[in-house]
Design a protein around this motif. Structure first.
Motif, short mmCIF file in Angstrom:
data_model
loop_
_atom_site.label_atom_id
_atom_site.label_comp_id
_atom_site.label_asym_id
_atom_site.label_seq_id
_atom_site.Cartn_x
_atom_site.Cartn_y
_atom_site.Cartn_z
N SER A 13 -27.51 7.82 0.89
CA SER A 13 -28.78 7.99 -0.22
C SER A 13 -28.02 8.45 -1.53
CB SER A 13 -29.82 8.92 0.04
OG SER A 13 -29.91 8.85 1.32
N PRO A 14 -28.25 7.62 -2.55
CA PRO A 14 -27.67 8.00 -3.92
C PRO A 14 -28.24 9.21 -4.50
CG PRO A 14 -28.94 6.06 -4.05
CD PRO A 14 -29.02 6.25 -2.66
N THR A 15 -28.82 9.85 -4.03
CA THR A 15 -29.75 11.02 -4.55
C THR A 15 -28.72 12.14 -4.75
OG1 THR A 15 -30.17 11.83 -2.23
CG2 THR A 15 -31.82 10.69 -3.19
N GLY A 16 -27.62 12.30 -4.58
CA GLY A 16 -26.89 13.14 -5.16
C GLY A 16 -25.32 12.70 -4.85
N ILE A 17 -24.24 13.61 -5.22
CA ILE A 17 -22.90 13.18 -5.24
C ILE A 17 -22.25 12.77 -3.77
CG2 ILE A 17 -22.09 14.65 -7.32
CD1 ILE A 17 -21.52 16.03 -4.03
N LEU A 18 -21.49 11.99 -3.65
CA LEU A 18 -21.14 11.69 -2.38
C LEU A 18 -20.22 12.61 -1.57
CD1 LEU A 18 -21.54 9.33 -0.35
CD2 LEU A 18 -19.20 8.46 -1.12
N HIS A 19 -20.89 13.26 -0.70
CA HIS A 19 -20.65 14.32 -0.04
C HIS A 19 -19.20 14.09 0.78
CE1 HIS A 19 -20.30 18.01 2.80
NE2 HIS A 19 -20.99 18.63 1.88
N ILE A 20 -18.09 14.96 0.89
CA ILE A 20 -17.04 14.54 1.71
C ILE A 20 -17.53 14.21 3.18
CG2 ILE A 20 -16.39 17.00 2.09
CD1 ILE A 20 -13.71 14.65 1.14
N GLY A 21 -18.47 15.04 3.68
CA GLY A 21 -18.79 14.71 5.04
C GLY A 21 -19.48 13.31 5.30
N SER A 22 -20.17 12.65 4.23
CA SER A 22 -20.82 11.34 4.26
C SER A 22 -19.64 10.42 4.43
CB SER A 22 -21.55 11.06 2.90
OG SER A 22 -22.50 12.05 2.91
N ILE A 232 -19.83 19.12 9.15
CA ILE A 232 -18.46 19.74 8.79
C ILE A 232 -18.91 21.12 8.16
CG2 ILE A 232 -16.54 19.76 7.11
CD1 ILE A 232 -16.59 16.65 6.99
N TYR A 233 -18.34 22.19 8.64
CA TYR A 233 -18.74 23.55 8.43
C TYR A 233 -17.38 24.00 7.48
CZ TYR A 233 -22.59 23.50 11.44
OH TYR A 233 -23.93 23.28 11.95
N GLY A 234 -17.71 25.09 6.94
CA GLY A 234 -16.57 25.86 5.99
C GLY A 234 -15.96 26.76 6.96
N GLY A 245 -15.92 25.32 -2.17
CA GLY A 245 -15.00 24.72 -2.92
C GLY A 245 -15.65 23.17 -3.27
N ALA A 246 -14.82 22.18 -3.61
CA ALA A 246 -15.03 20.85 -3.81
C ALA A 246 -15.76 20.30 -2.63
CB ALA A 246 -14.15 20.23 -4.08
N VAL A 247 -16.93 19.59 -2.51
CA VAL A 247 -17.69 18.93 -1.53
C VAL A 247 -17.76 17.35 -1.99
CG1 VAL A 247 -18.89 20.66 -0.33
CG2 VAL A 247 -19.86 19.69 -2.06
N SER A 248 -17.71 17.24 -3.26
CA SER A 248 -17.77 15.97 -3.69
C SER A 248 -16.45 15.04 -3.53
CB SER A 248 -18.18 16.03 -5.18
OG SER A 248 -17.61 14.88 -5.90
N THR A 249 -16.50 13.99 -2.92
CA THR A 249 -15.55 13.18 -2.68
C THR A 249 -14.78 12.90 -4.01
OG1 THR A 249 -16.50 12.48 -1.14
CG2 THR A 249 -14.56 11.42 -1.36
N VAL A 250 -15.41 12.54 -5.05
CA VAL A 250 -14.92 12.18 -6.27
C VAL A 250 -14.04 13.36 -6.98
CG1 VAL A 250 -15.28 11.45 -8.64
CG2 VAL A 250 -16.46 10.66 -6.82
N ARG A 299 -14.15 22.64 11.08
CA ARG A 299 -14.17 23.35 9.97
C ARG A 299 -13.22 22.95 8.99
NH1 ARG A 299 -15.21 29.63 11.44
NH2 ARG A 299 -16.84 29.08 13.07
N PHE A 300 -13.64 22.83 7.85
CA PHE A 300 -12.99 22.11 6.71
C PHE A 300 -11.78 23.14 6.55
CE2 PHE A 300 -11.83 20.69 2.62
CZ PHE A 300 -11.94 19.40 2.55
N ASP A 301 -10.63 22.65 6.34
CA ASP A 301 -9.39 23.58 6.10
C ASP A 301 -8.54 23.03 5.04
OD1 ASP A 301 -6.88 24.87 6.05
OD2 ASP A 301 -6.70 24.80 8.42
#
Ligand code: GLU
Ligand code: ZN
Length: 465
Positions: A13-22, A232-234, A245-250, A299-301
Protein backbone atom coordinates in the motif's frame (compact mmCIF):
# COMPACT_ATOMS: atom_id res chain seq x y z
CA UNK A 1 9.76 -30.06 -5.80
CA UNK A 2 9.32 -27.31 -8.35
CA UNK A 3 5.90 -26.14 -9.42
CA UNK A 4 5.83 -23.78 -12.37
CA UNK A 5 2.16 -22.99 -11.89
CA UNK A 6 3.05 -20.87 -8.87
CA UNK A 7 1.73 -17.30 -9.12
CA UNK A 8 2.53 -14.98 -6.23
CA UNK A 9 2.22 -11.26 -5.73
CA UNK A 10 3.58 -8.39 -3.73
CA UNK A 11 0.76 -6.04 -2.73
CA UNK A 12 2.14 -2.97 -0.99
CA UNK A 13 0.00 0.00 0.00
CA UNK A 14 1.57 3.33 -0.98
CA UNK A 15 0.31 4.93 2.21
CA UNK A 16 3.76 5.29 3.72
CA UNK A 17 7.42 4.76 3.04
CA UNK A 18 8.34 1.26 1.86
CA UNK A 19 9.30 -0.50 5.08
CA UNK A 20 12.32 -2.78 5.02
CA UNK A 21 10.02 -5.58 6.26
CA UNK A 22 7.81 -5.14 3.20
CA UNK A 23 10.82 -5.54 0.98
CA UNK A 24 11.57 -8.83 2.69
CA UNK A 25 7.99 -9.92 1.91
CA UNK A 26 8.60 -8.94 -1.71
CA UNK A 27 11.89 -10.85 -1.69
CA UNK A 28 10.34 -14.06 -0.34
CA UNK A 29 7.58 -13.88 -2.93
CA UNK A 30 10.05 -13.20 -5.72
CA UNK A 31 12.31 -16.06 -4.64
CA UNK A 32 9.42 -18.47 -4.34
CA UNK A 33 8.33 -17.59 -7.88
CA UNK A 34 11.87 -17.82 -9.30
CA UNK A 35 12.61 -21.05 -7.46
CA UNK A 36 9.53 -22.64 -8.94
CA UNK A 37 9.79 -21.06 -12.37
CA UNK A 38 6.43 -19.38 -11.67
CA UNK A 39 5.26 -15.77 -11.77
CA UNK A 40 5.77 -12.80 -9.46
CA UNK A 41 3.14 -10.08 -9.86
CA UNK A 42 2.89 -6.59 -8.41
CA UNK A 43 -0.27 -4.93 -7.18
CA UNK A 44 -0.37 -1.41 -5.80
CA UNK A 45 -3.08 -1.30 -3.13
CA UNK A 46 -3.96 2.34 -3.39
CA UNK A 47 -7.64 2.26 -2.48
CA UNK A 48 -7.04 4.44 0.55
CA UNK A 49 -7.18 7.56 -1.59
CA UNK A 50 -6.39 9.92 1.23
CA UNK A 51 -3.25 8.29 2.53
CA UNK A 52 -1.88 6.87 -0.73
CA UNK A 53 0.57 9.12 -2.53
CA UNK A 54 2.12 9.18 -5.94
CA UNK A 55 5.59 9.62 -4.40
CA UNK A 56 5.22 6.46 -2.33
CA UNK A 57 4.06 4.57 -5.40
CA UNK A 58 7.08 5.71 -7.39
CA UNK A 59 9.33 4.63 -4.52
CA UNK A 60 7.88 1.12 -4.61
CA UNK A 61 8.80 0.80 -8.28
CA UNK A 62 12.25 2.31 -7.67
CA UNK A 63 13.10 0.05 -4.76
CA UNK A 64 11.99 -3.12 -6.56
CA UNK A 65 14.11 -2.12 -9.52
CA UNK A 66 17.08 -1.25 -7.33
CA UNK A 67 16.82 -4.61 -5.56
CA UNK A 68 16.47 -6.45 -8.87
CA UNK A 69 13.07 -7.85 -7.92
CA UNK A 70 11.53 -7.76 -11.36
CA UNK A 71 7.84 -8.53 -11.68
CA UNK A 72 5.96 -10.19 -14.50
CA UNK A 73 3.64 -8.17 -16.71
CA UNK A 74 2.17 -4.83 -15.77
CA UNK A 75 1.60 -3.73 -12.20
CA UNK A 76 -2.06 -3.92 -11.21
CA UNK A 77 -3.37 -0.68 -9.75
CA UNK A 78 -6.07 -1.66 -7.30
CA UNK A 79 -8.01 1.61 -7.53
CA UNK A 80 -8.62 0.96 -11.22
CA UNK A 81 -10.56 -2.18 -10.36
CA UNK A 82 -13.20 -0.69 -8.08
CA UNK A 83 -16.03 -1.41 -10.52
CA UNK A 84 -15.08 -5.05 -10.57
CA UNK A 85 -15.02 -5.17 -6.75
CA UNK A 86 -18.50 -3.65 -6.63
CA UNK A 87 -19.75 -6.10 -9.20
CA UNK A 88 -18.63 -9.03 -7.05
CA UNK A 89 -20.41 -7.58 -4.01
CA UNK A 90 -23.62 -7.18 -6.00
CA UNK A 91 -23.33 -10.72 -7.34
CA UNK A 92 -23.08 -11.96 -3.80
CA UNK A 93 -26.30 -10.13 -2.96
CA UNK A 94 -27.97 -11.77 -5.92
CA UNK A 95 -26.80 -15.21 -4.84
CA UNK A 96 -27.99 -14.69 -1.31
CA UNK A 97 -24.42 -14.72 0.07
CA UNK A 98 -24.48 -11.10 1.14
CA UNK A 99 -27.10 -8.64 2.35
CA UNK A 100 -27.83 -4.97 2.78
CA UNK A 101 -27.37 -3.64 6.29
CA UNK A 102 -29.21 -0.44 7.15
CA UNK A 103 -27.83 0.06 10.63
CA UNK A 104 -26.52 3.58 11.06
CA UNK A 105 -23.04 4.41 12.31
CA UNK A 106 -24.67 5.85 15.40
CA UNK A 107 -26.58 2.66 16.22
CA UNK A 108 -23.48 0.54 15.71
CA UNK A 109 -21.42 2.90 17.80
CA UNK A 110 -23.92 2.63 20.65
CA UNK A 111 -23.84 -1.15 20.54
CA UNK A 112 -20.07 -1.09 20.50
CA UNK A 113 -19.96 1.15 23.55
CA UNK A 114 -22.44 -1.05 25.34
CA UNK A 115 -20.31 -4.14 24.70
CA UNK A 116 -17.28 -2.23 25.89
CA UNK A 117 -19.05 -1.19 29.09
CA UNK A 118 -20.14 -4.79 29.70
CA UNK A 119 -16.66 -6.07 29.01
CA UNK A 120 -17.79 -8.31 26.14
CA UNK A 121 -16.32 -8.44 22.65
CA UNK A 122 -18.35 -6.47 20.14
CA UNK A 123 -19.56 -8.22 17.04
CA UNK A 124 -22.17 -6.98 14.60
CA UNK A 125 -25.42 -8.58 15.75
CA UNK A 126 -26.58 -9.51 12.22
CA UNK A 127 -29.99 -7.93 12.68
CA UNK A 128 -30.24 -7.16 8.97
CA UNK A 129 -29.16 -10.63 7.88
CA UNK A 130 -32.68 -11.96 7.29
CA UNK A 131 -33.35 -9.16 4.80
CA UNK A 132 -36.41 -7.77 6.54
CA UNK A 133 -34.96 -4.59 7.91
CA UNK A 134 -35.03 -2.44 4.82
CA UNK A 135 -35.31 1.20 5.78
CA UNK A 136 -35.74 4.12 3.50
CA UNK A 137 -33.61 7.19 3.71
CA UNK A 138 -30.38 5.46 4.70
CA UNK A 139 -27.88 4.13 2.20
CA UNK A 140 -27.01 0.62 3.27
CA UNK A 141 -23.68 -1.17 3.39
CA UNK A 142 -23.28 -4.65 1.96
CA UNK A 143 -22.27 -7.32 4.44
CA UNK A 144 -21.13 -10.87 3.86
CA UNK A 145 -23.29 -13.67 5.19
CA UNK A 146 -20.43 -15.37 6.96
CA UNK A 147 -20.60 -18.97 8.08
CA UNK A 148 -21.65 -19.12 11.69
CA UNK A 149 -21.21 -22.81 12.35
CA UNK A 150 -18.03 -24.83 12.17
CA UNK A 151 -14.46 -23.69 11.90
CA UNK A 152 -11.89 -22.79 9.28
CA UNK A 153 -8.43 -24.32 9.12
CA UNK A 154 -5.57 -23.19 6.96
CA UNK A 155 -2.40 -25.18 6.35
CA UNK A 156 -0.07 -22.25 6.43
CA UNK A 157 3.26 -22.67 4.68
CA UNK A 158 5.00 -21.11 7.66
CA UNK A 159 2.69 -21.38 10.64
CA UNK A 160 1.40 -24.89 9.95
CA UNK A 161 -2.27 -25.71 10.64
CA UNK A 162 -4.16 -22.83 12.19
CA UNK A 163 -7.85 -23.13 13.06
CA UNK A 164 -10.33 -20.43 13.93
CA UNK A 165 -13.93 -21.04 14.92
CA UNK A 166 -16.29 -19.35 12.45
CA UNK A 167 -18.37 -18.02 15.30
CA UNK A 168 -15.55 -15.60 16.01
CA UNK A 169 -15.94 -13.88 12.66
CA UNK A 170 -18.61 -11.29 12.08
CA UNK A 171 -20.50 -10.41 8.95
CA UNK A 172 -17.92 -8.05 7.56
CA UNK A 173 -18.70 -5.09 5.37
CA UNK A 174 -17.84 -5.59 1.69
CA UNK A 175 -19.17 -2.35 0.26
CA UNK A 176 -19.46 0.83 2.32
CA UNK A 177 -22.54 3.03 2.23
CA UNK A 178 -20.78 5.37 -0.20
CA UNK A 179 -20.40 2.38 -2.54
CA UNK A 180 -16.65 1.97 -2.01
CA UNK A 181 -15.32 -1.57 -1.58
CA UNK A 182 -13.51 -2.52 1.61
CA UNK A 183 -9.92 -3.71 1.71
CA UNK A 184 -11.06 -7.28 2.53
CA UNK A 185 -13.17 -7.49 -0.60
CA UNK A 186 -10.66 -5.84 -2.93
CA UNK A 187 -7.80 -8.12 -1.88
CA UNK A 188 -9.80 -11.28 -2.44
CA UNK A 189 -11.24 -10.21 -5.79
CA UNK A 190 -7.84 -9.12 -7.06
CA UNK A 191 -6.04 -12.22 -5.85
CA UNK A 192 -8.70 -14.34 -7.51
CA UNK A 193 -8.66 -12.43 -10.80
CA UNK A 194 -4.86 -12.39 -10.87
CA UNK A 195 -4.97 -16.17 -10.36
CA UNK A 196 -2.73 -16.03 -7.33
CA UNK A 197 -1.88 -19.52 -6.12
CA UNK A 198 0.11 -18.59 -2.99
CA UNK A 199 -0.50 -15.56 -0.80
CA UNK A 200 2.74 -14.81 1.02
CA UNK A 201 2.63 -11.87 3.42
CA UNK A 202 3.40 -10.68 6.94
CA UNK A 203 1.81 -12.57 9.83
CA UNK A 204 -0.01 -9.39 10.82
CA UNK A 205 -2.47 -10.46 8.11
CA UNK A 206 -3.19 -13.88 9.61
CA UNK A 207 -6.54 -12.88 11.13
CA UNK A 208 -7.57 -11.20 7.88
CA UNK A 209 -6.97 -14.48 6.11
CA UNK A 210 -9.79 -16.23 7.96
CA UNK A 211 -12.19 -13.49 7.01
CA UNK A 212 -10.99 -13.46 3.43
CA UNK A 213 -11.51 -17.22 3.17
CA UNK A 214 -15.19 -16.58 3.92
CA UNK A 215 -15.34 -14.34 0.86
CA UNK A 216 -13.64 -16.94 -1.33
CA UNK A 217 -16.17 -19.53 -0.18
CA UNK A 218 -19.15 -17.26 -0.74
CA UNK A 219 -17.92 -16.57 -4.27
CA UNK A 220 -17.30 -20.25 -4.89
CA UNK A 221 -13.65 -19.58 -5.77
CA UNK A 222 -10.54 -21.68 -5.23
CA UNK A 223 -8.76 -20.75 -2.05
CA UNK A 224 -5.03 -20.08 -2.54
CA UNK A 225 -2.37 -21.40 -0.20
CA UNK A 226 -1.15 -19.00 2.45
CA UNK A 227 2.24 -18.30 3.97
CA UNK A 228 2.43 -15.82 6.82
CA UNK A 229 5.98 -14.74 7.55
CA UNK A 230 6.86 -13.43 10.99
CA UNK A 231 7.44 -9.72 11.19
CA UNK A 232 10.82 -8.17 11.82
CA UNK A 233 11.55 -6.98 15.33
CA UNK A 234 14.20 -4.69 16.74
CA UNK A 235 16.92 -5.91 19.09
CA UNK A 236 14.66 -5.12 22.05
CA UNK A 237 11.94 -7.49 20.82
CA UNK A 238 9.48 -4.78 19.77
CA UNK A 239 8.16 -4.49 16.23
CA UNK A 240 10.78 -2.77 14.07
CA UNK A 241 10.03 0.93 13.94
CA UNK A 242 11.74 4.28 13.49
CA UNK A 243 12.77 4.10 17.11
CA UNK A 244 15.26 1.37 16.14
CA UNK A 245 16.86 3.35 13.32
CA UNK A 246 16.14 3.40 9.63
CA UNK A 247 13.09 1.38 8.54
CA UNK A 248 12.66 2.88 5.11
CA UNK A 249 14.37 0.90 2.39
CA UNK A 250 15.23 4.09 0.54
CA UNK A 251 17.00 5.31 3.63
CA UNK A 252 19.32 2.29 3.49
CA UNK A 253 19.99 3.03 -0.14
CA UNK A 254 20.82 6.62 0.77
CA UNK A 255 23.09 5.49 3.57
CA UNK A 256 25.22 3.60 1.08
CA UNK A 257 24.06 0.01 1.44
CA UNK A 258 24.35 -2.12 -1.66
CA UNK A 259 21.26 -3.86 -3.02
CA UNK A 260 23.18 -7.16 -3.03
CA UNK A 261 23.84 -6.76 0.69
CA UNK A 262 20.23 -5.87 1.52
CA UNK A 263 19.10 -8.83 -0.57
CA UNK A 264 21.44 -11.22 1.23
CA UNK A 265 20.70 -9.80 4.66
CA UNK A 266 16.90 -9.83 4.30
CA UNK A 267 17.05 -13.33 2.90
CA UNK A 268 18.81 -14.59 6.00
CA UNK A 269 16.39 -12.74 8.23
CA UNK A 270 13.91 -15.52 8.87
CA UNK A 271 15.23 -18.07 6.40
CA UNK A 272 18.31 -20.24 6.57
CA UNK A 273 20.26 -22.72 4.54
CA UNK A 274 22.58 -24.61 6.85
CA UNK A 275 25.32 -22.29 8.03
CA UNK A 276 25.49 -20.23 4.86
CA UNK A 277 25.66 -16.51 5.53
CA UNK A 278 26.85 -15.13 2.21
CA UNK A 279 24.43 -16.32 -0.41
CA UNK A 280 24.33 -15.24 -4.03
CA UNK A 281 21.15 -14.50 -5.90
CA UNK A 282 21.54 -17.68 -7.91
CA UNK A 283 22.03 -19.81 -4.82
CA UNK A 284 19.07 -18.14 -3.15
CA UNK A 285 16.83 -19.00 -6.10
CA UNK A 286 18.10 -22.56 -6.08
CA UNK A 287 17.68 -23.09 -2.35
CA UNK A 288 14.72 -20.98 -1.30
CA UNK A 289 11.73 -22.82 0.03
CA UNK A 290 9.27 -22.46 2.88
CA UNK A 291 10.62 -25.45 4.79
CA UNK A 292 13.34 -23.25 6.14
CA UNK A 293 11.36 -20.15 6.95
CA UNK A 294 11.25 -19.79 10.72
CA UNK A 295 8.07 -19.26 12.72
CA UNK A 296 9.49 -16.91 15.27
CA UNK A 297 10.11 -13.23 14.64
CA UNK A 298 13.53 -12.22 13.40
CA UNK A 299 15.54 -9.47 14.97
CA UNK A 300 17.07 -6.80 12.87
CA UNK A 301 20.81 -6.64 13.48
CA UNK A 302 22.50 -3.62 11.95
CA UNK A 303 25.98 -4.98 12.73
CA UNK A 304 25.31 -8.02 10.66
CA UNK A 305 23.98 -5.92 7.82
CA UNK A 306 27.12 -3.78 8.02
CA UNK A 307 29.29 -6.88 7.91
CA UNK A 308 27.48 -8.21 4.85
CA UNK A 309 27.56 -4.82 3.17
CA UNK A 310 31.29 -4.50 3.75
CA UNK A 311 31.74 -7.98 2.29
CA UNK A 312 29.95 -7.10 -0.95
CA UNK A 313 31.66 -3.74 -1.16
CA UNK A 314 35.10 -5.31 -0.99
CA UNK A 315 34.27 -7.63 -3.82
CA UNK A 316 32.73 -5.07 -6.05
CA UNK A 317 34.34 -4.09 -9.31
CA UNK A 318 36.25 -0.85 -8.67
CA UNK A 319 34.77 1.17 -11.49
CA UNK A 320 31.27 0.22 -10.43
CA UNK A 321 32.10 1.11 -6.86
CA UNK A 322 33.52 4.48 -7.93
CA UNK A 323 30.34 5.17 -9.81
CA UNK A 324 28.32 4.37 -6.69
CA UNK A 325 30.55 6.59 -4.57
CA UNK A 326 29.97 9.52 -6.87
CA UNK A 327 26.26 9.45 -6.04
CA UNK A 328 27.32 10.48 -2.57
CA UNK A 329 29.66 13.21 -3.77
CA UNK A 330 27.11 15.08 -5.84
CA UNK A 331 28.14 18.50 -4.59
CA UNK A 332 31.80 17.87 -5.25
CA UNK A 333 33.47 18.16 -8.59
CA UNK A 334 35.72 15.17 -9.05
CA UNK A 335 38.19 15.69 -11.88
CA UNK A 336 40.02 12.89 -13.68
CA UNK A 337 43.13 13.31 -11.55
CA UNK A 338 41.17 12.95 -8.29
CA UNK A 339 39.27 10.04 -9.73
CA UNK A 340 42.51 8.23 -10.49
CA UNK A 341 43.73 8.91 -7.00
CA UNK A 342 40.46 7.66 -5.56
CA UNK A 343 40.74 4.48 -7.58
CA UNK A 344 44.27 3.86 -6.27
CA UNK A 345 43.23 4.62 -2.71
CA UNK A 346 40.18 2.35 -2.80
CA UNK A 347 41.99 -0.84 -1.95
CA UNK A 348 43.02 0.31 1.52
CA UNK A 349 39.97 2.46 2.25
CA UNK A 350 37.60 -0.36 1.29
CA UNK A 351 38.82 -2.47 4.16
CA UNK A 352 37.87 0.22 6.63
CA UNK A 353 34.40 1.12 5.37
CA UNK A 354 31.04 -0.48 6.06
CA UNK A 355 28.99 1.47 3.57
CA UNK A 356 29.51 3.22 0.27
CA UNK A 357 28.79 6.46 2.06
CA UNK A 358 31.66 5.78 4.50
CA UNK A 359 33.89 5.09 1.56
CA UNK A 360 32.83 8.22 -0.29
CA UNK A 361 33.55 10.29 2.79
CA UNK A 362 36.94 8.73 3.47
CA UNK A 363 37.92 9.04 -0.20
CA UNK A 364 37.53 12.79 -0.02
CA UNK A 365 41.19 12.91 1.01
CA UNK A 366 41.96 12.24 -2.66
CA UNK A 367 39.70 15.02 -3.89
CA UNK A 368 40.89 17.84 -1.68
CA UNK A 369 43.11 18.68 1.23
CA UNK A 370 41.63 19.10 4.69
CA UNK A 371 39.55 22.23 5.17
CA UNK A 372 39.76 21.84 8.87
CA UNK A 373 41.74 19.59 11.17
CA UNK A 374 40.20 17.39 13.83
CA UNK A 375 40.87 18.30 17.42
CA UNK A 376 43.36 15.49 17.92
CA UNK A 377 45.50 16.98 15.13
CA UNK A 378 46.40 20.04 17.18
CA UNK A 379 48.77 17.91 19.22
CA UNK A 380 50.85 17.35 16.07
CA UNK A 381 51.09 21.03 15.31
CA UNK A 382 53.40 22.09 18.14
CA UNK A 383 56.96 23.27 17.50
CA UNK A 384 58.44 19.80 18.04
CA UNK A 385 56.23 18.19 15.41
CA UNK A 386 56.52 21.18 13.09
CA UNK A 387 60.32 20.86 13.09
CA UNK A 388 59.99 17.21 12.32
CA UNK A 389 57.66 17.93 9.43
CA UNK A 390 59.92 20.65 8.05
CA UNK A 391 62.90 18.30 8.03
CA UNK A 392 60.83 15.66 6.32
CA UNK A 393 59.77 18.28 3.78
CA UNK A 394 63.44 18.83 2.95
CA UNK A 395 63.96 15.22 2.01
CA UNK A 396 60.66 15.23 0.12
CA UNK A 397 61.66 18.27 -1.96
CA UNK A 398 64.70 16.42 -3.27
CA UNK A 399 62.56 13.58 -4.73
CA UNK A 400 60.99 13.26 -8.19
CA UNK A 401 57.27 14.04 -8.62
CA UNK A 402 56.37 10.34 -8.57
CA UNK A 403 57.09 9.29 -5.00
CA UNK A 404 56.87 5.77 -3.62
CA UNK A 405 55.48 4.42 -0.36
CA UNK A 406 58.50 2.28 0.49
CA UNK A 407 61.02 5.02 -0.29
CA UNK A 408 59.03 7.53 1.78
CA UNK A 409 58.98 5.10 4.68
CA UNK A 410 62.76 4.67 4.42
CA UNK A 411 63.30 8.43 4.47
CA UNK A 412 60.97 8.74 7.43
CA UNK A 413 62.83 6.02 9.34
CA UNK A 414 66.15 7.65 8.63
CA UNK A 415 64.89 10.96 9.93
CA UNK A 416 63.39 9.63 13.17
CA UNK A 417 66.56 7.64 13.84
CA UNK A 418 68.64 10.76 13.45
CA UNK A 419 66.31 12.75 15.73
CA UNK A 420 65.92 9.85 18.13
CA UNK A 421 62.09 10.01 18.12
CA UNK A 422 59.44 7.43 17.41
CA UNK A 423 58.20 6.92 13.87
CA UNK A 424 54.61 7.34 15.07
CA UNK A 425 55.29 11.01 15.96
CA UNK A 426 56.22 11.78 12.38
CA UNK A 427 53.54 9.53 10.89
CA UNK A 428 50.76 11.14 12.95
CA UNK A 429 51.97 14.64 12.06
CA UNK A 430 51.95 13.70 8.38
CA UNK A 431 48.53 12.09 8.75
CA UNK A 432 47.14 15.24 10.33
CA UNK A 433 48.63 17.39 7.57
CA UNK A 434 47.46 15.19 4.71
CA UNK A 435 44.03 14.08 5.90
CA UNK A 436 43.05 16.38 8.76
CA UNK A 437 42.52 13.31 10.92
CA UNK A 438 44.57 10.97 13.06
CA UNK A 439 43.22 7.73 11.59
CA UNK A 440 43.70 6.67 7.99
CA UNK A 441 45.46 4.01 5.97
CA UNK A 442 49.25 4.23 5.68
CA UNK A 443 50.32 7.87 5.27
CA UNK A 444 53.09 6.85 2.93
CA UNK A 445 50.61 5.11 0.69
CA UNK A 446 48.46 8.24 0.73
CA UNK A 447 51.49 10.36 -0.20
CA UNK A 448 52.40 8.05 -3.05
CA UNK A 449 48.86 8.39 -4.42
CA UNK A 450 48.73 12.18 -3.93
CA UNK A 451 52.16 12.71 -5.49
CA UNK A 452 54.95 15.03 -4.37
CA UNK A 453 53.48 18.48 -5.10
CA UNK A 454 50.12 17.86 -3.49
CA UNK A 455 51.75 16.25 -0.43
CA UNK A 456 54.12 19.17 -0.03
CA UNK A 457 51.41 21.76 -0.32
CA UNK A 458 49.26 20.00 2.32
CA UNK A 459 52.20 19.68 4.72
CA UNK A 460 53.13 23.34 4.26
CA UNK A 461 49.57 24.42 4.87
CA UNK A 462 49.43 22.42 8.13
CA UNK A 463 52.78 23.74 9.34
CA UNK A 464 51.75 27.32 8.74
CA UNK A 465 48.26 26.85 10.18
N1 GLU B 1 -1.54 -3.99 1.16
C1 GLU B 1 -1.28 -4.82 2.30
C2 GLU B 1 -0.16 -4.23 3.12
O1 GLU B 1 0.62 -3.45 2.61
C3 GLU B 1 -0.84 -6.21 1.93
C4 GLU B 1 -1.98 -7.06 1.64
C5 GLU B 1 -1.62 -8.47 1.31
O2 GLU B 1 -0.44 -8.80 1.10
O3 GLU B 1 -2.54 -9.23 1.23
O4 GLU B 1 -0.05 -4.55 4.28
ZN1 ZN C 1 -27.65 -3.96 10.06
Amino acid sequence: MKNDSVVVRFAPSPTGILHIGSVRTALFNWLYAKHNGGKFLLRIEDTDRIRSTHENTILIFDVLKWMGLDYDGEAVIQSSRIDRHKEVALNLIQNGKAYYCYCSQKELEEKKNKALAEGTQYKYDRICRDGNSKRSGTSPVIRLKSEIEGSTTISDMVQGDVTVSNSQLDDMVLLRSDGSPTYMLSVVVDDHDMEITHVIRGDDHLTNTFRQIQIYKACGWNIPKFGHIPLIYGQDGAKLSKRHGAVSTVEYKDLGYLPEAIFNYLLRLGWSHGDSEIISKEEAIEWFDFNNVGKSPSRFDINKLNYINAYYMRRMNEDKLLEYMQQFMKDTIVDECSKNRMRKGLKSLKDRAETVLDLAVSSMIYVMGPEKYSEECSKYNDSFHKDLLLEFLNSLESKDEQIYEQDLLNSAKELVLKKNVKLVELAQSLRSALTGKVVSPSVFEIMEILGKSESISRIKKFVSA
